[in-house]
Design an enzyme around this catalytic site. Structure first.
Site, PDB file in Angstrom:
ATOM      1  N   GLU A 164     -13.950  -4.293  -1.415  1.00 45.15           N
ATOM      2  CA  GLU A 164     -13.392  -5.414  -0.638  1.00 45.15           C
ATOM      3  C   GLU A 164     -14.292  -5.845   0.515  1.00 45.15           C
ATOM      4  O   GLU A 164     -13.904  -5.754   1.693  1.00 45.15           O
ATOM      5  CB  GLU A 164     -12.021  -5.055  -0.079  1.00 45.15           C
ATOM      6  N   GLU A 374      -6.691  -1.716  -7.411  1.00 39.47           N
ATOM      7  CA  GLU A 374      -5.611  -1.360  -6.471  1.00 39.47           C
ATOM      8  C   GLU A 374      -4.467  -2.331  -6.674  1.00 39.47           C
ATOM      9  O   GLU A 374      -4.697  -3.531  -6.857  1.00 39.47           O
ATOM     10  CB  GLU A 374      -6.045  -1.497  -4.998  1.00 39.47           C
TER      11      GLU A 374
HETATM   12  C1  BGP Z   1      -7.002  -2.381   0.604  1.00 37.28           C
HETATM   13  C2  BGP Z   1      -7.966  -1.260   0.884  1.00 37.28           C
HETATM   14  C3  BGP Z   1      -7.357   0.097   0.857  1.00 37.28           C
HETATM   15  C4  BGP Z   1      -5.950   0.196   1.376  1.00 37.28           C
HETATM   16  C5  BGP Z   1      -5.074  -0.954   0.950  1.00 37.28           C
HETATM   17  C6  BGP Z   1      -3.788  -1.058   1.728  1.00 37.28           C
HETATM   18  O1  BGP Z   1      -7.423  -3.525   1.278  1.00 37.28           O
HETATM   19  O2  BGP Z   1      -8.998  -1.279  -0.062  1.00 37.28           O
HETATM   20  O3  BGP Z   1      -8.242   0.979   1.484  1.00 37.28           O
HETATM   21  O4  BGP Z   1      -5.883   0.511   2.698  1.00 37.28           O
HETATM   22  O5  BGP Z   1      -5.710  -2.206   1.052  1.00 37.28           O
HETATM   23  O6  BGP Z   1      -4.038  -1.683   2.966  1.00 37.28           O
HETATM   24  P1  BGP Z   1      -3.381  -1.254   4.323  1.00 37.28           P
HETATM   25  O7  BGP Z   1      -3.541   0.228   4.361  1.00 37.28           O
HETATM   26  O8  BGP Z   1      -4.135  -1.966   5.385  1.00 37.28           O
HETATM   27  O9  BGP Z   1      -1.968  -1.693   4.241  1.00 37.28           O
END
Ligand code: BGP
Length: 470
Positions: A164, A374
């Site tokens: 990302e 993800e």
């Molecule tokens: C994505 C990232 C992850 C994870 C997820 C959830 O952007 O790749 O590392 O953190 O989002 O985001 P957050 O933890 O900010 O809610």
């Protein structure tokens, strides 16, 4: 729709080094930008990933749980500073050994490792000389990747260069709530450019070794949609798509920046003198084998109305009123669909986005293999009186997204895998530990005990029911 994906579909979960490993200064590891930030007074909540969920010491237990949960893959990341702790470039054998052991354990349990080379945790020494904004970043990154490729070769069948890049850049250089806590649009553009070039330089190193493994990048395509179909809204949609997606995916897949990107940036007063012919040449010849897509939500936009360029992410706390989104001065800004549900962190829940995104990739880029690297639902949850975590809300979220994914696969999209975020609960960057995403609960008060949630068993059954030949 037959409701099933092909027999070789990859089903798993995802994590990232800083969010799960802990052992932040053990066995020769150097300091990353997140170690540095979390130990500074800029870290208002005071929570760190020093211990996180201790994957470093408990990976065997976690990988066993994945196998028992019916998974055949795990996405995790390598911590750059475990491998090369400091500016001297010296390799830390203990770091290599750790990941060799993790990979060995994966293989013994029938789990395909899908390994990200940087998931936000840049070395602190590099951060301190300008980090992603310094053009040396792309060369340093390629050097580190070369070390990984030479040491792991085909033992890692799937490499991901960068996680990302744009979300990281927007939080770090626009919102300013990720290290190095900067708000500067000119620097942001340069950072995004350097990340694109770094991806290509790493791929260039990879190709020199003629490995059988595949290499990709992980992007979070927020399919950009509009609520009104007028010429102005369509222009805002294209600009939203450029800003959110195309300046990463076009170079990574097609080997060049979109034609309308640079003129628009210049019109907005951005100085593009950092763009080099030789970089554009590297892009042309070093494209990805597969695209990793993190899929949480879409981006709804409208024509620009007012305000300075900024990003309002979903990581500022539960119950806050700001809807996640953007203002890009003169280009577009976020619109709100009042009919859709939002999660506790004001992120829109819109399951069809996974289908729209996969269809969009097919339309724009043909049959490039895509993995959903993800997808997940944040909740602030607690065990019930029997010690169980009944996360029906998460199950509902995953089920609805997965049904749209299967529909896209059945309609001919080349989607080959799905990773739920996240493996266990873990450190959620600025949010700390209250924001839970895992299929396995972590009891932070009780020696980080792992407790599979209801979604863990549900996912195991879903995989069985929805894969051909299972
Ligand atoms: C994505 C990232 C992850 C994870 C997820 C959830 O952007 O790749 O590392 O953190 O989002 O985001 P957050 O933890 O900010 O809610």
């Amino acid at each position: 729709m037959n409701g099933k994906v092909k027999h070789d579909f990859l089903w798993g979960t995802a994590s990232a080094a800083y969010q799960c490993e802990g052992a932040w200064n053990e066995d020769g590891k150097g300091i990353s930008t997140w170690d540095q930030f979390c130990h500074s007074d800029k870290n208002i909540k005071g929570l760190t990933g020093d211990v996180a969920v201790d994957f470093y010491h408990r990976y065997k237990e976690d990988i066993r749980l994945l196998k028992e949960g019916g998974h055949n893959t795990l996405r995790f990341s390598i911590s750059w500073t475990r491998i090369i702790p400091d500016q001297s470039g010296k390799i830390n054998q203990a770091g290599i050994d750790f990941y060799k052991n993790v990979i060995k354990e994966c293989k013994a349990n029938g789990i395909v490792p899908n390994v990200t080379l940087i998931h936000y945790d840049l070395p602190a020494w590099l951060e301190n000389i300008g980090g992603y904004a310094n053009p040396v970043f792309s060369d340093e990154f390629a050097k580190y990747c070369k070390v990984i490729f030479e040491n792991f070769r085909d033992d890692i069948p799937m490499y991901v260069t960068i996680n990302e890049s744009t979300h990281n850049a927007y939080c770090s250089y626009l919102t300013g709530n990720y290290p190095p806590n900067v708000h500067d649009v000119q620097t942001l553009v340069q950072v995004c450019y350097n990340l694109v070039i770094a991806n290509a330089k790493a791929i260039c190193e990879f190709r020199k070794l003629n490995l059988k493994s595949k290499i990709g990048i992980v992007h979070t395509t927020n399919t950009v949609q509009i609520l009104k179909d007028t010429p102005e809204y369509r222009i805002a949609q294209r600009r939203g798509d450029l800003f959110k997606n195309k300046w990463v995916t076009d170079p990574a897949i097609l080997g060049k920046f979109p034609d309308d990107l640079f003129p628009l940036l210049i019109e907005s007063g951005i100085d593009l003198s950092f763009v080099k012919e030789e970089d554009l040449e590297i892009l042309k010849h070093n494209t990805i084998d597969f695209l990793g897509q993190n899929c949480y939500t879409r981006a709804v936009v409208k024509p620009y109305e007012s305000g300075e360029t900024n990003y309002y992410p979903n990581n500022v706390g539960a119950g806050q009123k700001t809807i996640e989104g953007y203002v890009v001065k003169g280009w577009f800004q976020t619109d709100v669909d009042p009919t859709t549900p939002k999660n506790a962190w004001s992120r829109e829940i819109y399951p069809k986005t996974i289908y729209d995104m996969l269809m969009g990739i097919k339309k724009d880029y043909g049959d490039i293999p895509v993995y959903i690297t993800e997808n997940g639902h944040a909740m602030a949850e607690k065990p019930n009186e029997n010690g169980e975590i009944i996360d029906d809300e998460r199950i509902e979220f995953m089920k609805s997204y997965l049904e749209w994914l299967i529909k896209a696969e059945n309609e001919g999209c080349n989607v080959k895998g799905y990773y739920a975020w996240s493996t266990t609960d873990c450190y959620s960057w600025i949010n700390g530990y209250e924001k839970r995403y895992g299929l396995i609960y972590i009891d932070y008060e009780n020696d980080l005990k792992r407790i599979p949630k209801k979604s863990y068993s549900w996912y195991r059954d879903f995989i069985k029911e929805h894969t051909e030949g299972k």
